[in-house]
Design a protein around this motif. Structure first.
Motif, mmCIF file in Angstrom:
data_model
loop_
_atom_site.group_PDB
_atom_site.id
_atom_site.type_symbol
_atom_site.label_atom_id
_atom_site.label_comp_id
_atom_site.label_asym_id
_atom_site.label_seq_id
_atom_site.Cartn_x
_atom_site.Cartn_y
_atom_site.Cartn_z
ATOM 1 N N ASN B 559 -16.273 -2.415 5.185
ATOM 2 C CA ASN B 559 -15.390 -3.573 5.363
ATOM 3 C C ASN B 559 -15.995 -4.612 6.292
ATOM 4 N N ILE B 560 -16.211 -5.832 5.817
ATOM 5 C CA ILE B 560 -16.812 -6.838 6.695
ATOM 6 C C ILE B 560 -15.802 -7.259 7.762
ATOM 7 N N SER B 567 -16.945 -2.021 9.097
ATOM 8 C CA SER B 567 -16.223 -0.838 9.545
ATOM 9 C C SER B 567 -16.423 0.276 8.535
ATOM 10 N N LYS B 598 -10.717 4.035 15.800
ATOM 11 C CA LYS B 598 -9.277 3.810 15.710
ATOM 12 C C LYS B 598 -8.664 4.646 14.600
ATOM 13 N N LEU B 599 -7.441 5.132 14.829
ATOM 14 C CA LEU B 599 -6.717 5.779 13.742
ATOM 15 C C LEU B 599 -6.102 4.685 12.884
ATOM 16 N N GLY B 602 -3.507 4.579 7.543
ATOM 17 C CA GLY B 602 -3.616 5.408 6.345
ATOM 18 C C GLY B 602 -4.048 6.828 6.650
ATOM 19 N N ARG B 604 -6.357 8.190 8.760
ATOM 20 C CA ARG B 604 -7.753 8.597 8.897
ATOM 21 C C ARG B 604 -8.405 7.778 9.991
ATOM 22 N N ASP B 606 -11.180 5.094 11.652
ATOM 23 C CA ASP B 606 -11.973 3.889 11.384
ATOM 24 C C ASP B 606 -13.013 3.741 12.492
ATOM 25 N N LYS B 638 -1.229 9.292 1.374
ATOM 26 C CA LYS B 638 -0.617 9.683 2.635
ATOM 27 C C LYS B 638 0.261 10.903 2.391
ATOM 28 N N HIS B 671 -6.104 -4.011 -8.018
ATOM 29 C CA HIS B 671 -5.974 -4.239 -6.579
ATOM 30 C C HIS B 671 -5.968 -2.861 -5.946
ATOM 31 N N LYS B 672 -5.716 -2.819 -4.623
ATOM 32 C CA LYS B 672 -5.728 -1.497 -4.022
ATOM 33 C C LYS B 672 -4.537 -0.665 -4.491
ATOM 34 N N LYS B 674 -2.236 2.724 -3.438
ATOM 35 C CA LYS B 674 -1.917 3.696 -2.404
ATOM 36 C C LYS B 674 -0.854 4.658 -2.912
ATOM 37 N N ILE B 689 7.361 2.970 -0.076
ATOM 38 C CA ILE B 689 6.670 1.677 -0.069
ATOM 39 C C ILE B 689 5.225 1.825 -0.530
ATOM 40 N N GLY B 709 4.089 -2.098 1.087
ATOM 41 C CA GLY B 709 4.485 -2.203 2.494
ATOM 42 C C GLY B 709 3.792 -3.342 3.190
ATOM 43 N N GLY B 710 3.195 -4.251 2.411
ATOM 44 C CA GLY B 710 2.351 -5.274 3.033
ATOM 45 C C GLY B 710 3.077 -6.582 3.256
#
Ligand code: SRM
Ligand SMILES: Cc1cc2nc3c(=O)[nH]c(=O)nc-3n(C[C@H](O)[C@H](O)[C@H](O)COP(=O)(O)OP(=O)(O)OC[C@H]3O[C@@H](n4cnc5c(N)ncnc54)[C@H](O)[C@@H]3O)c2cc1C
Ligand code: SF4
Ligand code: FES
Lengths: 109, 808
Positions: B559-560, B567, B598-599, B602, B604, B606, B638, B671-672, B674, B689, B709-710
């Motif tokens: 991820n830029i 990341s 960082k947690l 999602g 996991r 980062d 999740k 798209h993504k 989840k 969500i 949920g966004g």
């Protein structure tokens, strides 16, 4: 006086893609240049910093003779470094030349 | 090569918009000459109302300055009226005798105010409301005279009356009908409008007609109604309609019938002569609003440019009144008939009235008064012919009634002050947007996005921006149909592109572009990623994935970040980890001096701030699969603790989550995507969500789809209940596969379902058992043999030179 430097084999620059060139200058400063190859095999070199918020242009999507900045999508011309309207800003351009399958970059600017 | 000669008669909004569209796609084809009989360069006629109301000046509303004509090598003749067209010699001649030859001619002569044929109509002080000259006359009269009468209680008349009142005149409006704006409003809304305008100080005489005008020394002084009553009148503005301006064309023998008759390509009966704007009659209709003219301009430009594509098929228009403080909206057939139904909300005290006219499960018309928040939403559904039964119960309460974030819960632009923030991503206030619309002559959502940046990032404020556009432009604003071209490189929409890729069996981007006659040699940053995805999802294992057509994150599988670092988020299937894994992550974070660990939301970890050059080494050391946290594809599944540990758990949600994440790993999507799996209805994994949310109950599993949920919180909708984990796989897999095959690129599941309807999804996934099994098989086939991208790059470093920086 022009300062031409041999940078890379032409084949090492992906079509519709880019490589990053980092120069170390005598005064210890560095400069990052994006070296772009268009679909019709022209090579362009521009400062790797977007005039918007310094996004690394070399990481963007290349199309025609433009690149879309990866951070917020400004469209920057590889030819003159100008942002496409209505955005305003310019990034520095450098001359390039191809010889025997190698790319040369002129670092005076 | 000698350029062709294009002559444009009429330097107004339609003519110049056509020229602008033409210059965009064929800048060098023509030598262009423009004739206009007004002394000004092209201005924004609809803004004459705010000019009259003193909110703007003429200088503010110029759309194309004289410099613009010069820069584009256009020869501009202002103050020159063309009075003859010689179609044999192909020459137009102006009143002063000057002339120009043409290869193609564009007529855009607009229309004229209709002047009542009553005695006294030629007196001084009797005018229409059409151009700068009329506004000047009104402003001058307001300085020296007191009594104004406006004939006509339509949009134009009311805007004139409001302006004159603001300029200090005592204004009476005479209207023939029983209520105001009868072409836009039903009686209830018309009466509400009249009350508000009366409260502002306007007077109305309804069901009255003008008998004659009386004057002294050549200037009007009074108006006699047909019933004999007399009104003092120092200024009379006739706003009772317009008449297309086609005398010039008719005299030249071009077929006219209540307007210059044009075909769907905007050609007149003389194929060299095109016509656009209010002067035309297209399929028997002449339009008096700018939105249709702009659509005509686009089509006409493609034909002038010799592309020979694009047909104008007529427009559905909507209306707003540009009187500050009054909110009304009207579109389509708001009267209804025997075979229509109505949904009405009327709050007389609160001053709110909403009416939707429904026919065959579709909105065919609407009238909104007092609260026009949902105007563009209704209009969009009307234009797209969207079935409404699924949302019927909350239609009147609006789409934004819950869940939208980023602008402090505001959902009515009218209620916002100029200083309030509309776009939370880019910090754009309402005042800035209104100013840009007026001064820069913006007409579309895209224009506003480009010029102000509002709504250009996360898009949650799009609805607000549309409202601001609609209230600033009046009927000049037409929300984009949801079925629009993929981007400027093609006229095809997403569905058409997908169909062609399947029909022509396109396997790579160049072939697809050639097969669909893309206008640009290699597309743009909008269409290439979409095409790449459509190829992959239509022809798995056969089409060629083009990394250069992917956004950087998917190209380098990380991820830029804002500073150009990346990341790294490895997969932790189902959110489950182990001491060994945590130790390894800790070691890698140390070794590469990772600035932040960082947690994620999602479940996991980062690793943020990694240099691009270090990515491959880091992946080698981590030796974990990529978490695809950057992808338009499967993200996280999740899970909650579930029956293995939790005292309430009814099902082993953790295991099912892990199984799903493993089965659908490496899946690309529009798209993504989840998932979440919860072990009981307490729903600790927030299944409500997610794109696919699964909830364990004692007797099996419930499947919910289309949650988000966004940007805008959307609760997932119940799809079905199944007994076994295997069935969960099959049903949710089939759902996702149909989404993968049919949604538009960048649609989340919620957007796709909103368009096709949950009934459609149920029909495909639940009712059609064969189809469901086949779709699930297609998904498994597409995922067969997928390579893990990080280990692939570790193994074949030399293929991934892009990660290395060249130093000199
Ligand atoms: C890392 C993470 C935040 C965190 O620290 O927790 C995150 C980070 C980003 N999110 Fe997110 N999102 C993260 C969980 C979420 C969640 C919560 C969840 O998944 O449970 C949501 C809401 C749930 C949902 O998606 O429905 C979420 C909704 C968004 C959205 C809005 C999507 C929408 O359809 O409305 C975006 C924007 C987009 O995708 O266009 C977004 C976009 C982003 C991007 C990729 C922005 C970008 O384009 O660069 C952020 C990348 C930061 C970076 O540089 O790494 N992120 N994002 C989370 C990663 C989860 C993971 O393990 O993969
Ligand atoms: C006060 C006012 C408010 C309006 N408000 C709205 C609104 O809120 N929303 C909306 O959608 N629409 C609105 N309209 C309507 C909108 O302005 C018109 O639909 C639009 O301007 C029509 O464009 P056009 O190019 O066809 O005509 P015009 O813009 O009128 O252009 C035609 C031009 O051709 C010139 N011309 C005519 N004959 C000749 C000739 N023989 N030789 C040379 N030149 C010639 C005319 O002088 C004129 O300049 C409003 C109009 C007015 C007057
Ligand atoms: S991580 Fe998500 S919410 Fe946080 S700033 Fe980035 S995009 Fe916005
Ligand atoms: S940094 Fe390039 S668009 Fe923002």
């Amino acid at each position: 006086m022009s300062n031409w430097v041999k940078i890379a084999a032409f084949a090492d620059i992906p079509p519709l893609g880019a490589r990053v060139v980092r120069t170390k200058n005598a005064d210890n400063s560095t400069l990052e240049i994006g070296l772009f190859r268009t679909e019709d095999d022209r090579i362009f070199a521009i400062n790797n910093r977007c005039p918007h918020k310094a996004g690394p242009l070399s990481q963007g999507i290349v199309y025609g003779d433009k690149v879309a900045c990866p951070l917020h999508g400004w469209k920057i011309s590889l030819v003159d470094g100008k942002a496409e309207e209505p955005d305003v800003g310019t990034t520095a351009c450098f001359e390039t030349r191809q010889e025997n399958g190698f790319v040369f970059l002129c670092l005076d600017k | 090569m000698q350029k062709l000669k294009l002559v444009v008669v009429g330097n107004g909004m339609a003519g110049m918009r056509t020229v602008e569209e033409l210059l965009k796609i064929a800048p060098d084809l023509y030598e262009i000459t423009v004739y206009g009989d007004e002394p000004h360069p092209n201005y924004n006629r609809i803004m004459l109302s705010p000019v009259l109301a003193g909110e703007q000046t003429i200088a503010d509303i110029i759309l194309n300055s004289r410099e613009w004509y010069a820069e584009n090598n256009i020869t501009l003749h202002t103050g020159k009226r063309i009075n003859q067209i010689d179609r044999i010699r192909r020459v137009v001649t102006a009143e002063d005798g000057s002339s120009s030859e043409y290869d193609r001619l564009l007529l855009a002569t607009g229309s004229m105010p209709y002047i009542l044929p009553v005695p006294g109509k030629d007196l001084q002080g009797v005018i229409g409301f059409r151009d700068v000259k009329d506004v000047d006359t009104m402003l001058a009269s307001a300085k020296t005279h007191k009594h104004a009468v406006v004939i006509g209680g339509g949009l134009l008349g009311l805007e004139a009356a409001n302006g004159l009142m603001i300029q200090g005149m005592d204004v009476t409006v005479i209207h023939r009908n029983e209520w105001l704006l009868e072409k836009q409003l039903d009686k209830t809304a018309g009466n509400m409008l009249q009350k508000s305008l009366e409260a502002k100080g306007l007077k109305f005489l309804l069901k009255q007609e003008t008998g004659q005008l009386i004057g002294e020394q050549g200037r009007v002084t009074a108006l006699h109604l047909k019933d004999g009553r007399e009104l003092a009148a120092d200024l009379v503005v006739m706003a009772i309609g317009i008449r297309p301006n086609f005398a010039l064309a008719q005299a030249a023998g071009i077929h006219c019938h209540h307007g210059i008759v044009v075909s769907d390509t905007m050609q007149t009966y003389d194929p060299r002569v095109y016509a656009v704007g209010e002067c035309v009659a297209h399929r028997g209709i002449s339009y008096g609003l700018v939105a249709p003219l702009f659509e005509m301009a686009k089509v006409c430009a493609t034909h002038l440019a010799n592309f020979g594509i694009g047909l104008y098929k007529g427009s559905v228009t909507s209306t707003k009144l540009k009187v500050t403080g009054i909110d009304l909206f009207s579109a389509g057939d708001f009267r209804g008939g025997v075979d229509t139904e109505e949904i009405i909300l009327h709050d007389a005290v609160g001053g709110v009235y909403k009416k939707l006219v429904i026919k065959d499960d579709k909105i065919i018309g609407s009238v909104l008064y007092g609260d026009t928040t949902e105007g563009s939403w209704y209009f969009q559904m009307l234009r797209d012919g969207k079935p409404i039964h699924e949302i019927r119960d909350h239609l009147l309460f609006g789409q934004d009634s819950l869940g939208n974030t980023g602008h402090a819960g505001q959902n009515s632009a009218a209620a916002m002050t100029d200083a309030m923030e509309v776009c939370g991503c880019n910090g754009v206030c309402k005042g800035t947007i209104v100013k840009a619309i007026k001064e820069k002559g913006l007409f579309t959502l895209d224009d506003v996005k480009k010029q102000t940046k509002a709504a250009s990032s996360c898009g949650s404020c799009t609805g607000l921006v549309e409202q601001i556009l609609a209230s600033t432009l009046g009927g000049g604003y037409a929300p984009p149909s949801t079925s629009k071209a993929v981007c400027g490189c093609t006229d095809k929409n997403h569905e058409e592109v997908r169909a062609e890729i399947r029909a022509q069996k396109c396997l790579n981007i160049p072939d697809a572009m050639a097969g669909m006659e893309w206008r640009t040699p290699n597309g743009c940053a909008t269409c290439r990623p979409a095409l790449n995805y459509y190829l992959l999802s239509t022809w798995p294992h056969e089409s060629v994935d083009d990394p250069q057509s992917r956004f950087i994150n998917e190209r380098v599988h990380a991820n830029i970040q804002k500073d150009g670092t990346y990341s790294v988020i490895p997969r932790m299937y189902g959110g489950v980890t182990s001491p060994a894994q945590l130790r390894k992550i800790a070691d890698v974070a140390d070794k590469y001096a990772v600035p932040m660990v960082k947690l994620t939301g999602g479940q996991r970890i980062d690793l943020l701030g990694v240099k691009k050059e270090d990515l491959v080494d880091m992946w080698a050391d981590l030796d974990m699969p990529s978490g695809y946290a950057y992808s338009k594809g499967i993200r996280t599944v999740k899970t909650c603790v579930g029956s293995e540990f939790c005292r309430f758990g009814t099902q082993n949600s953790t295991q099912l989550g892990i199984d799903i994440e493993k089965a659908f790993d490496h899946m690309w999507a529009p798209h993504k995507v989840k998932f979440a799996v919860s072990g009981c209805p307490r729903n600790c994994a927030e299944s409500g969500i997610k794109d696919v949310g699964i909830i364990g109950v004692d007797s099996g599993w419930e499947i919910y789809v289309g949650g988000n949920g966004g940007i805008k919180t959307e609760a997932a909708q119940f799809l079905c209940k199944v007994k076994s984990a295997d069935e969960v796989m099959e049903y949710s897999g089939a759902f996702i596969q149909i989404y993968r095959e049919e949604a538009r690129y960048l649609d989340r599941t919620v957007h796709w379902i909103a368009r096709v309807g949950l009934d459609y999804v149920k029909q495909r996934v639940l009712e059609d058992e064969q189809g469901r099994k086949a779709a699930y098989e297609r998904l498994l086939y597409a995922l067969q043999g997928a390579v893990e991208p990080w280990s692939e790059r570790v193994k074949n470093r030399e293929k991934y030179k892009e990660f290395e920086t060249i130093t000199v």
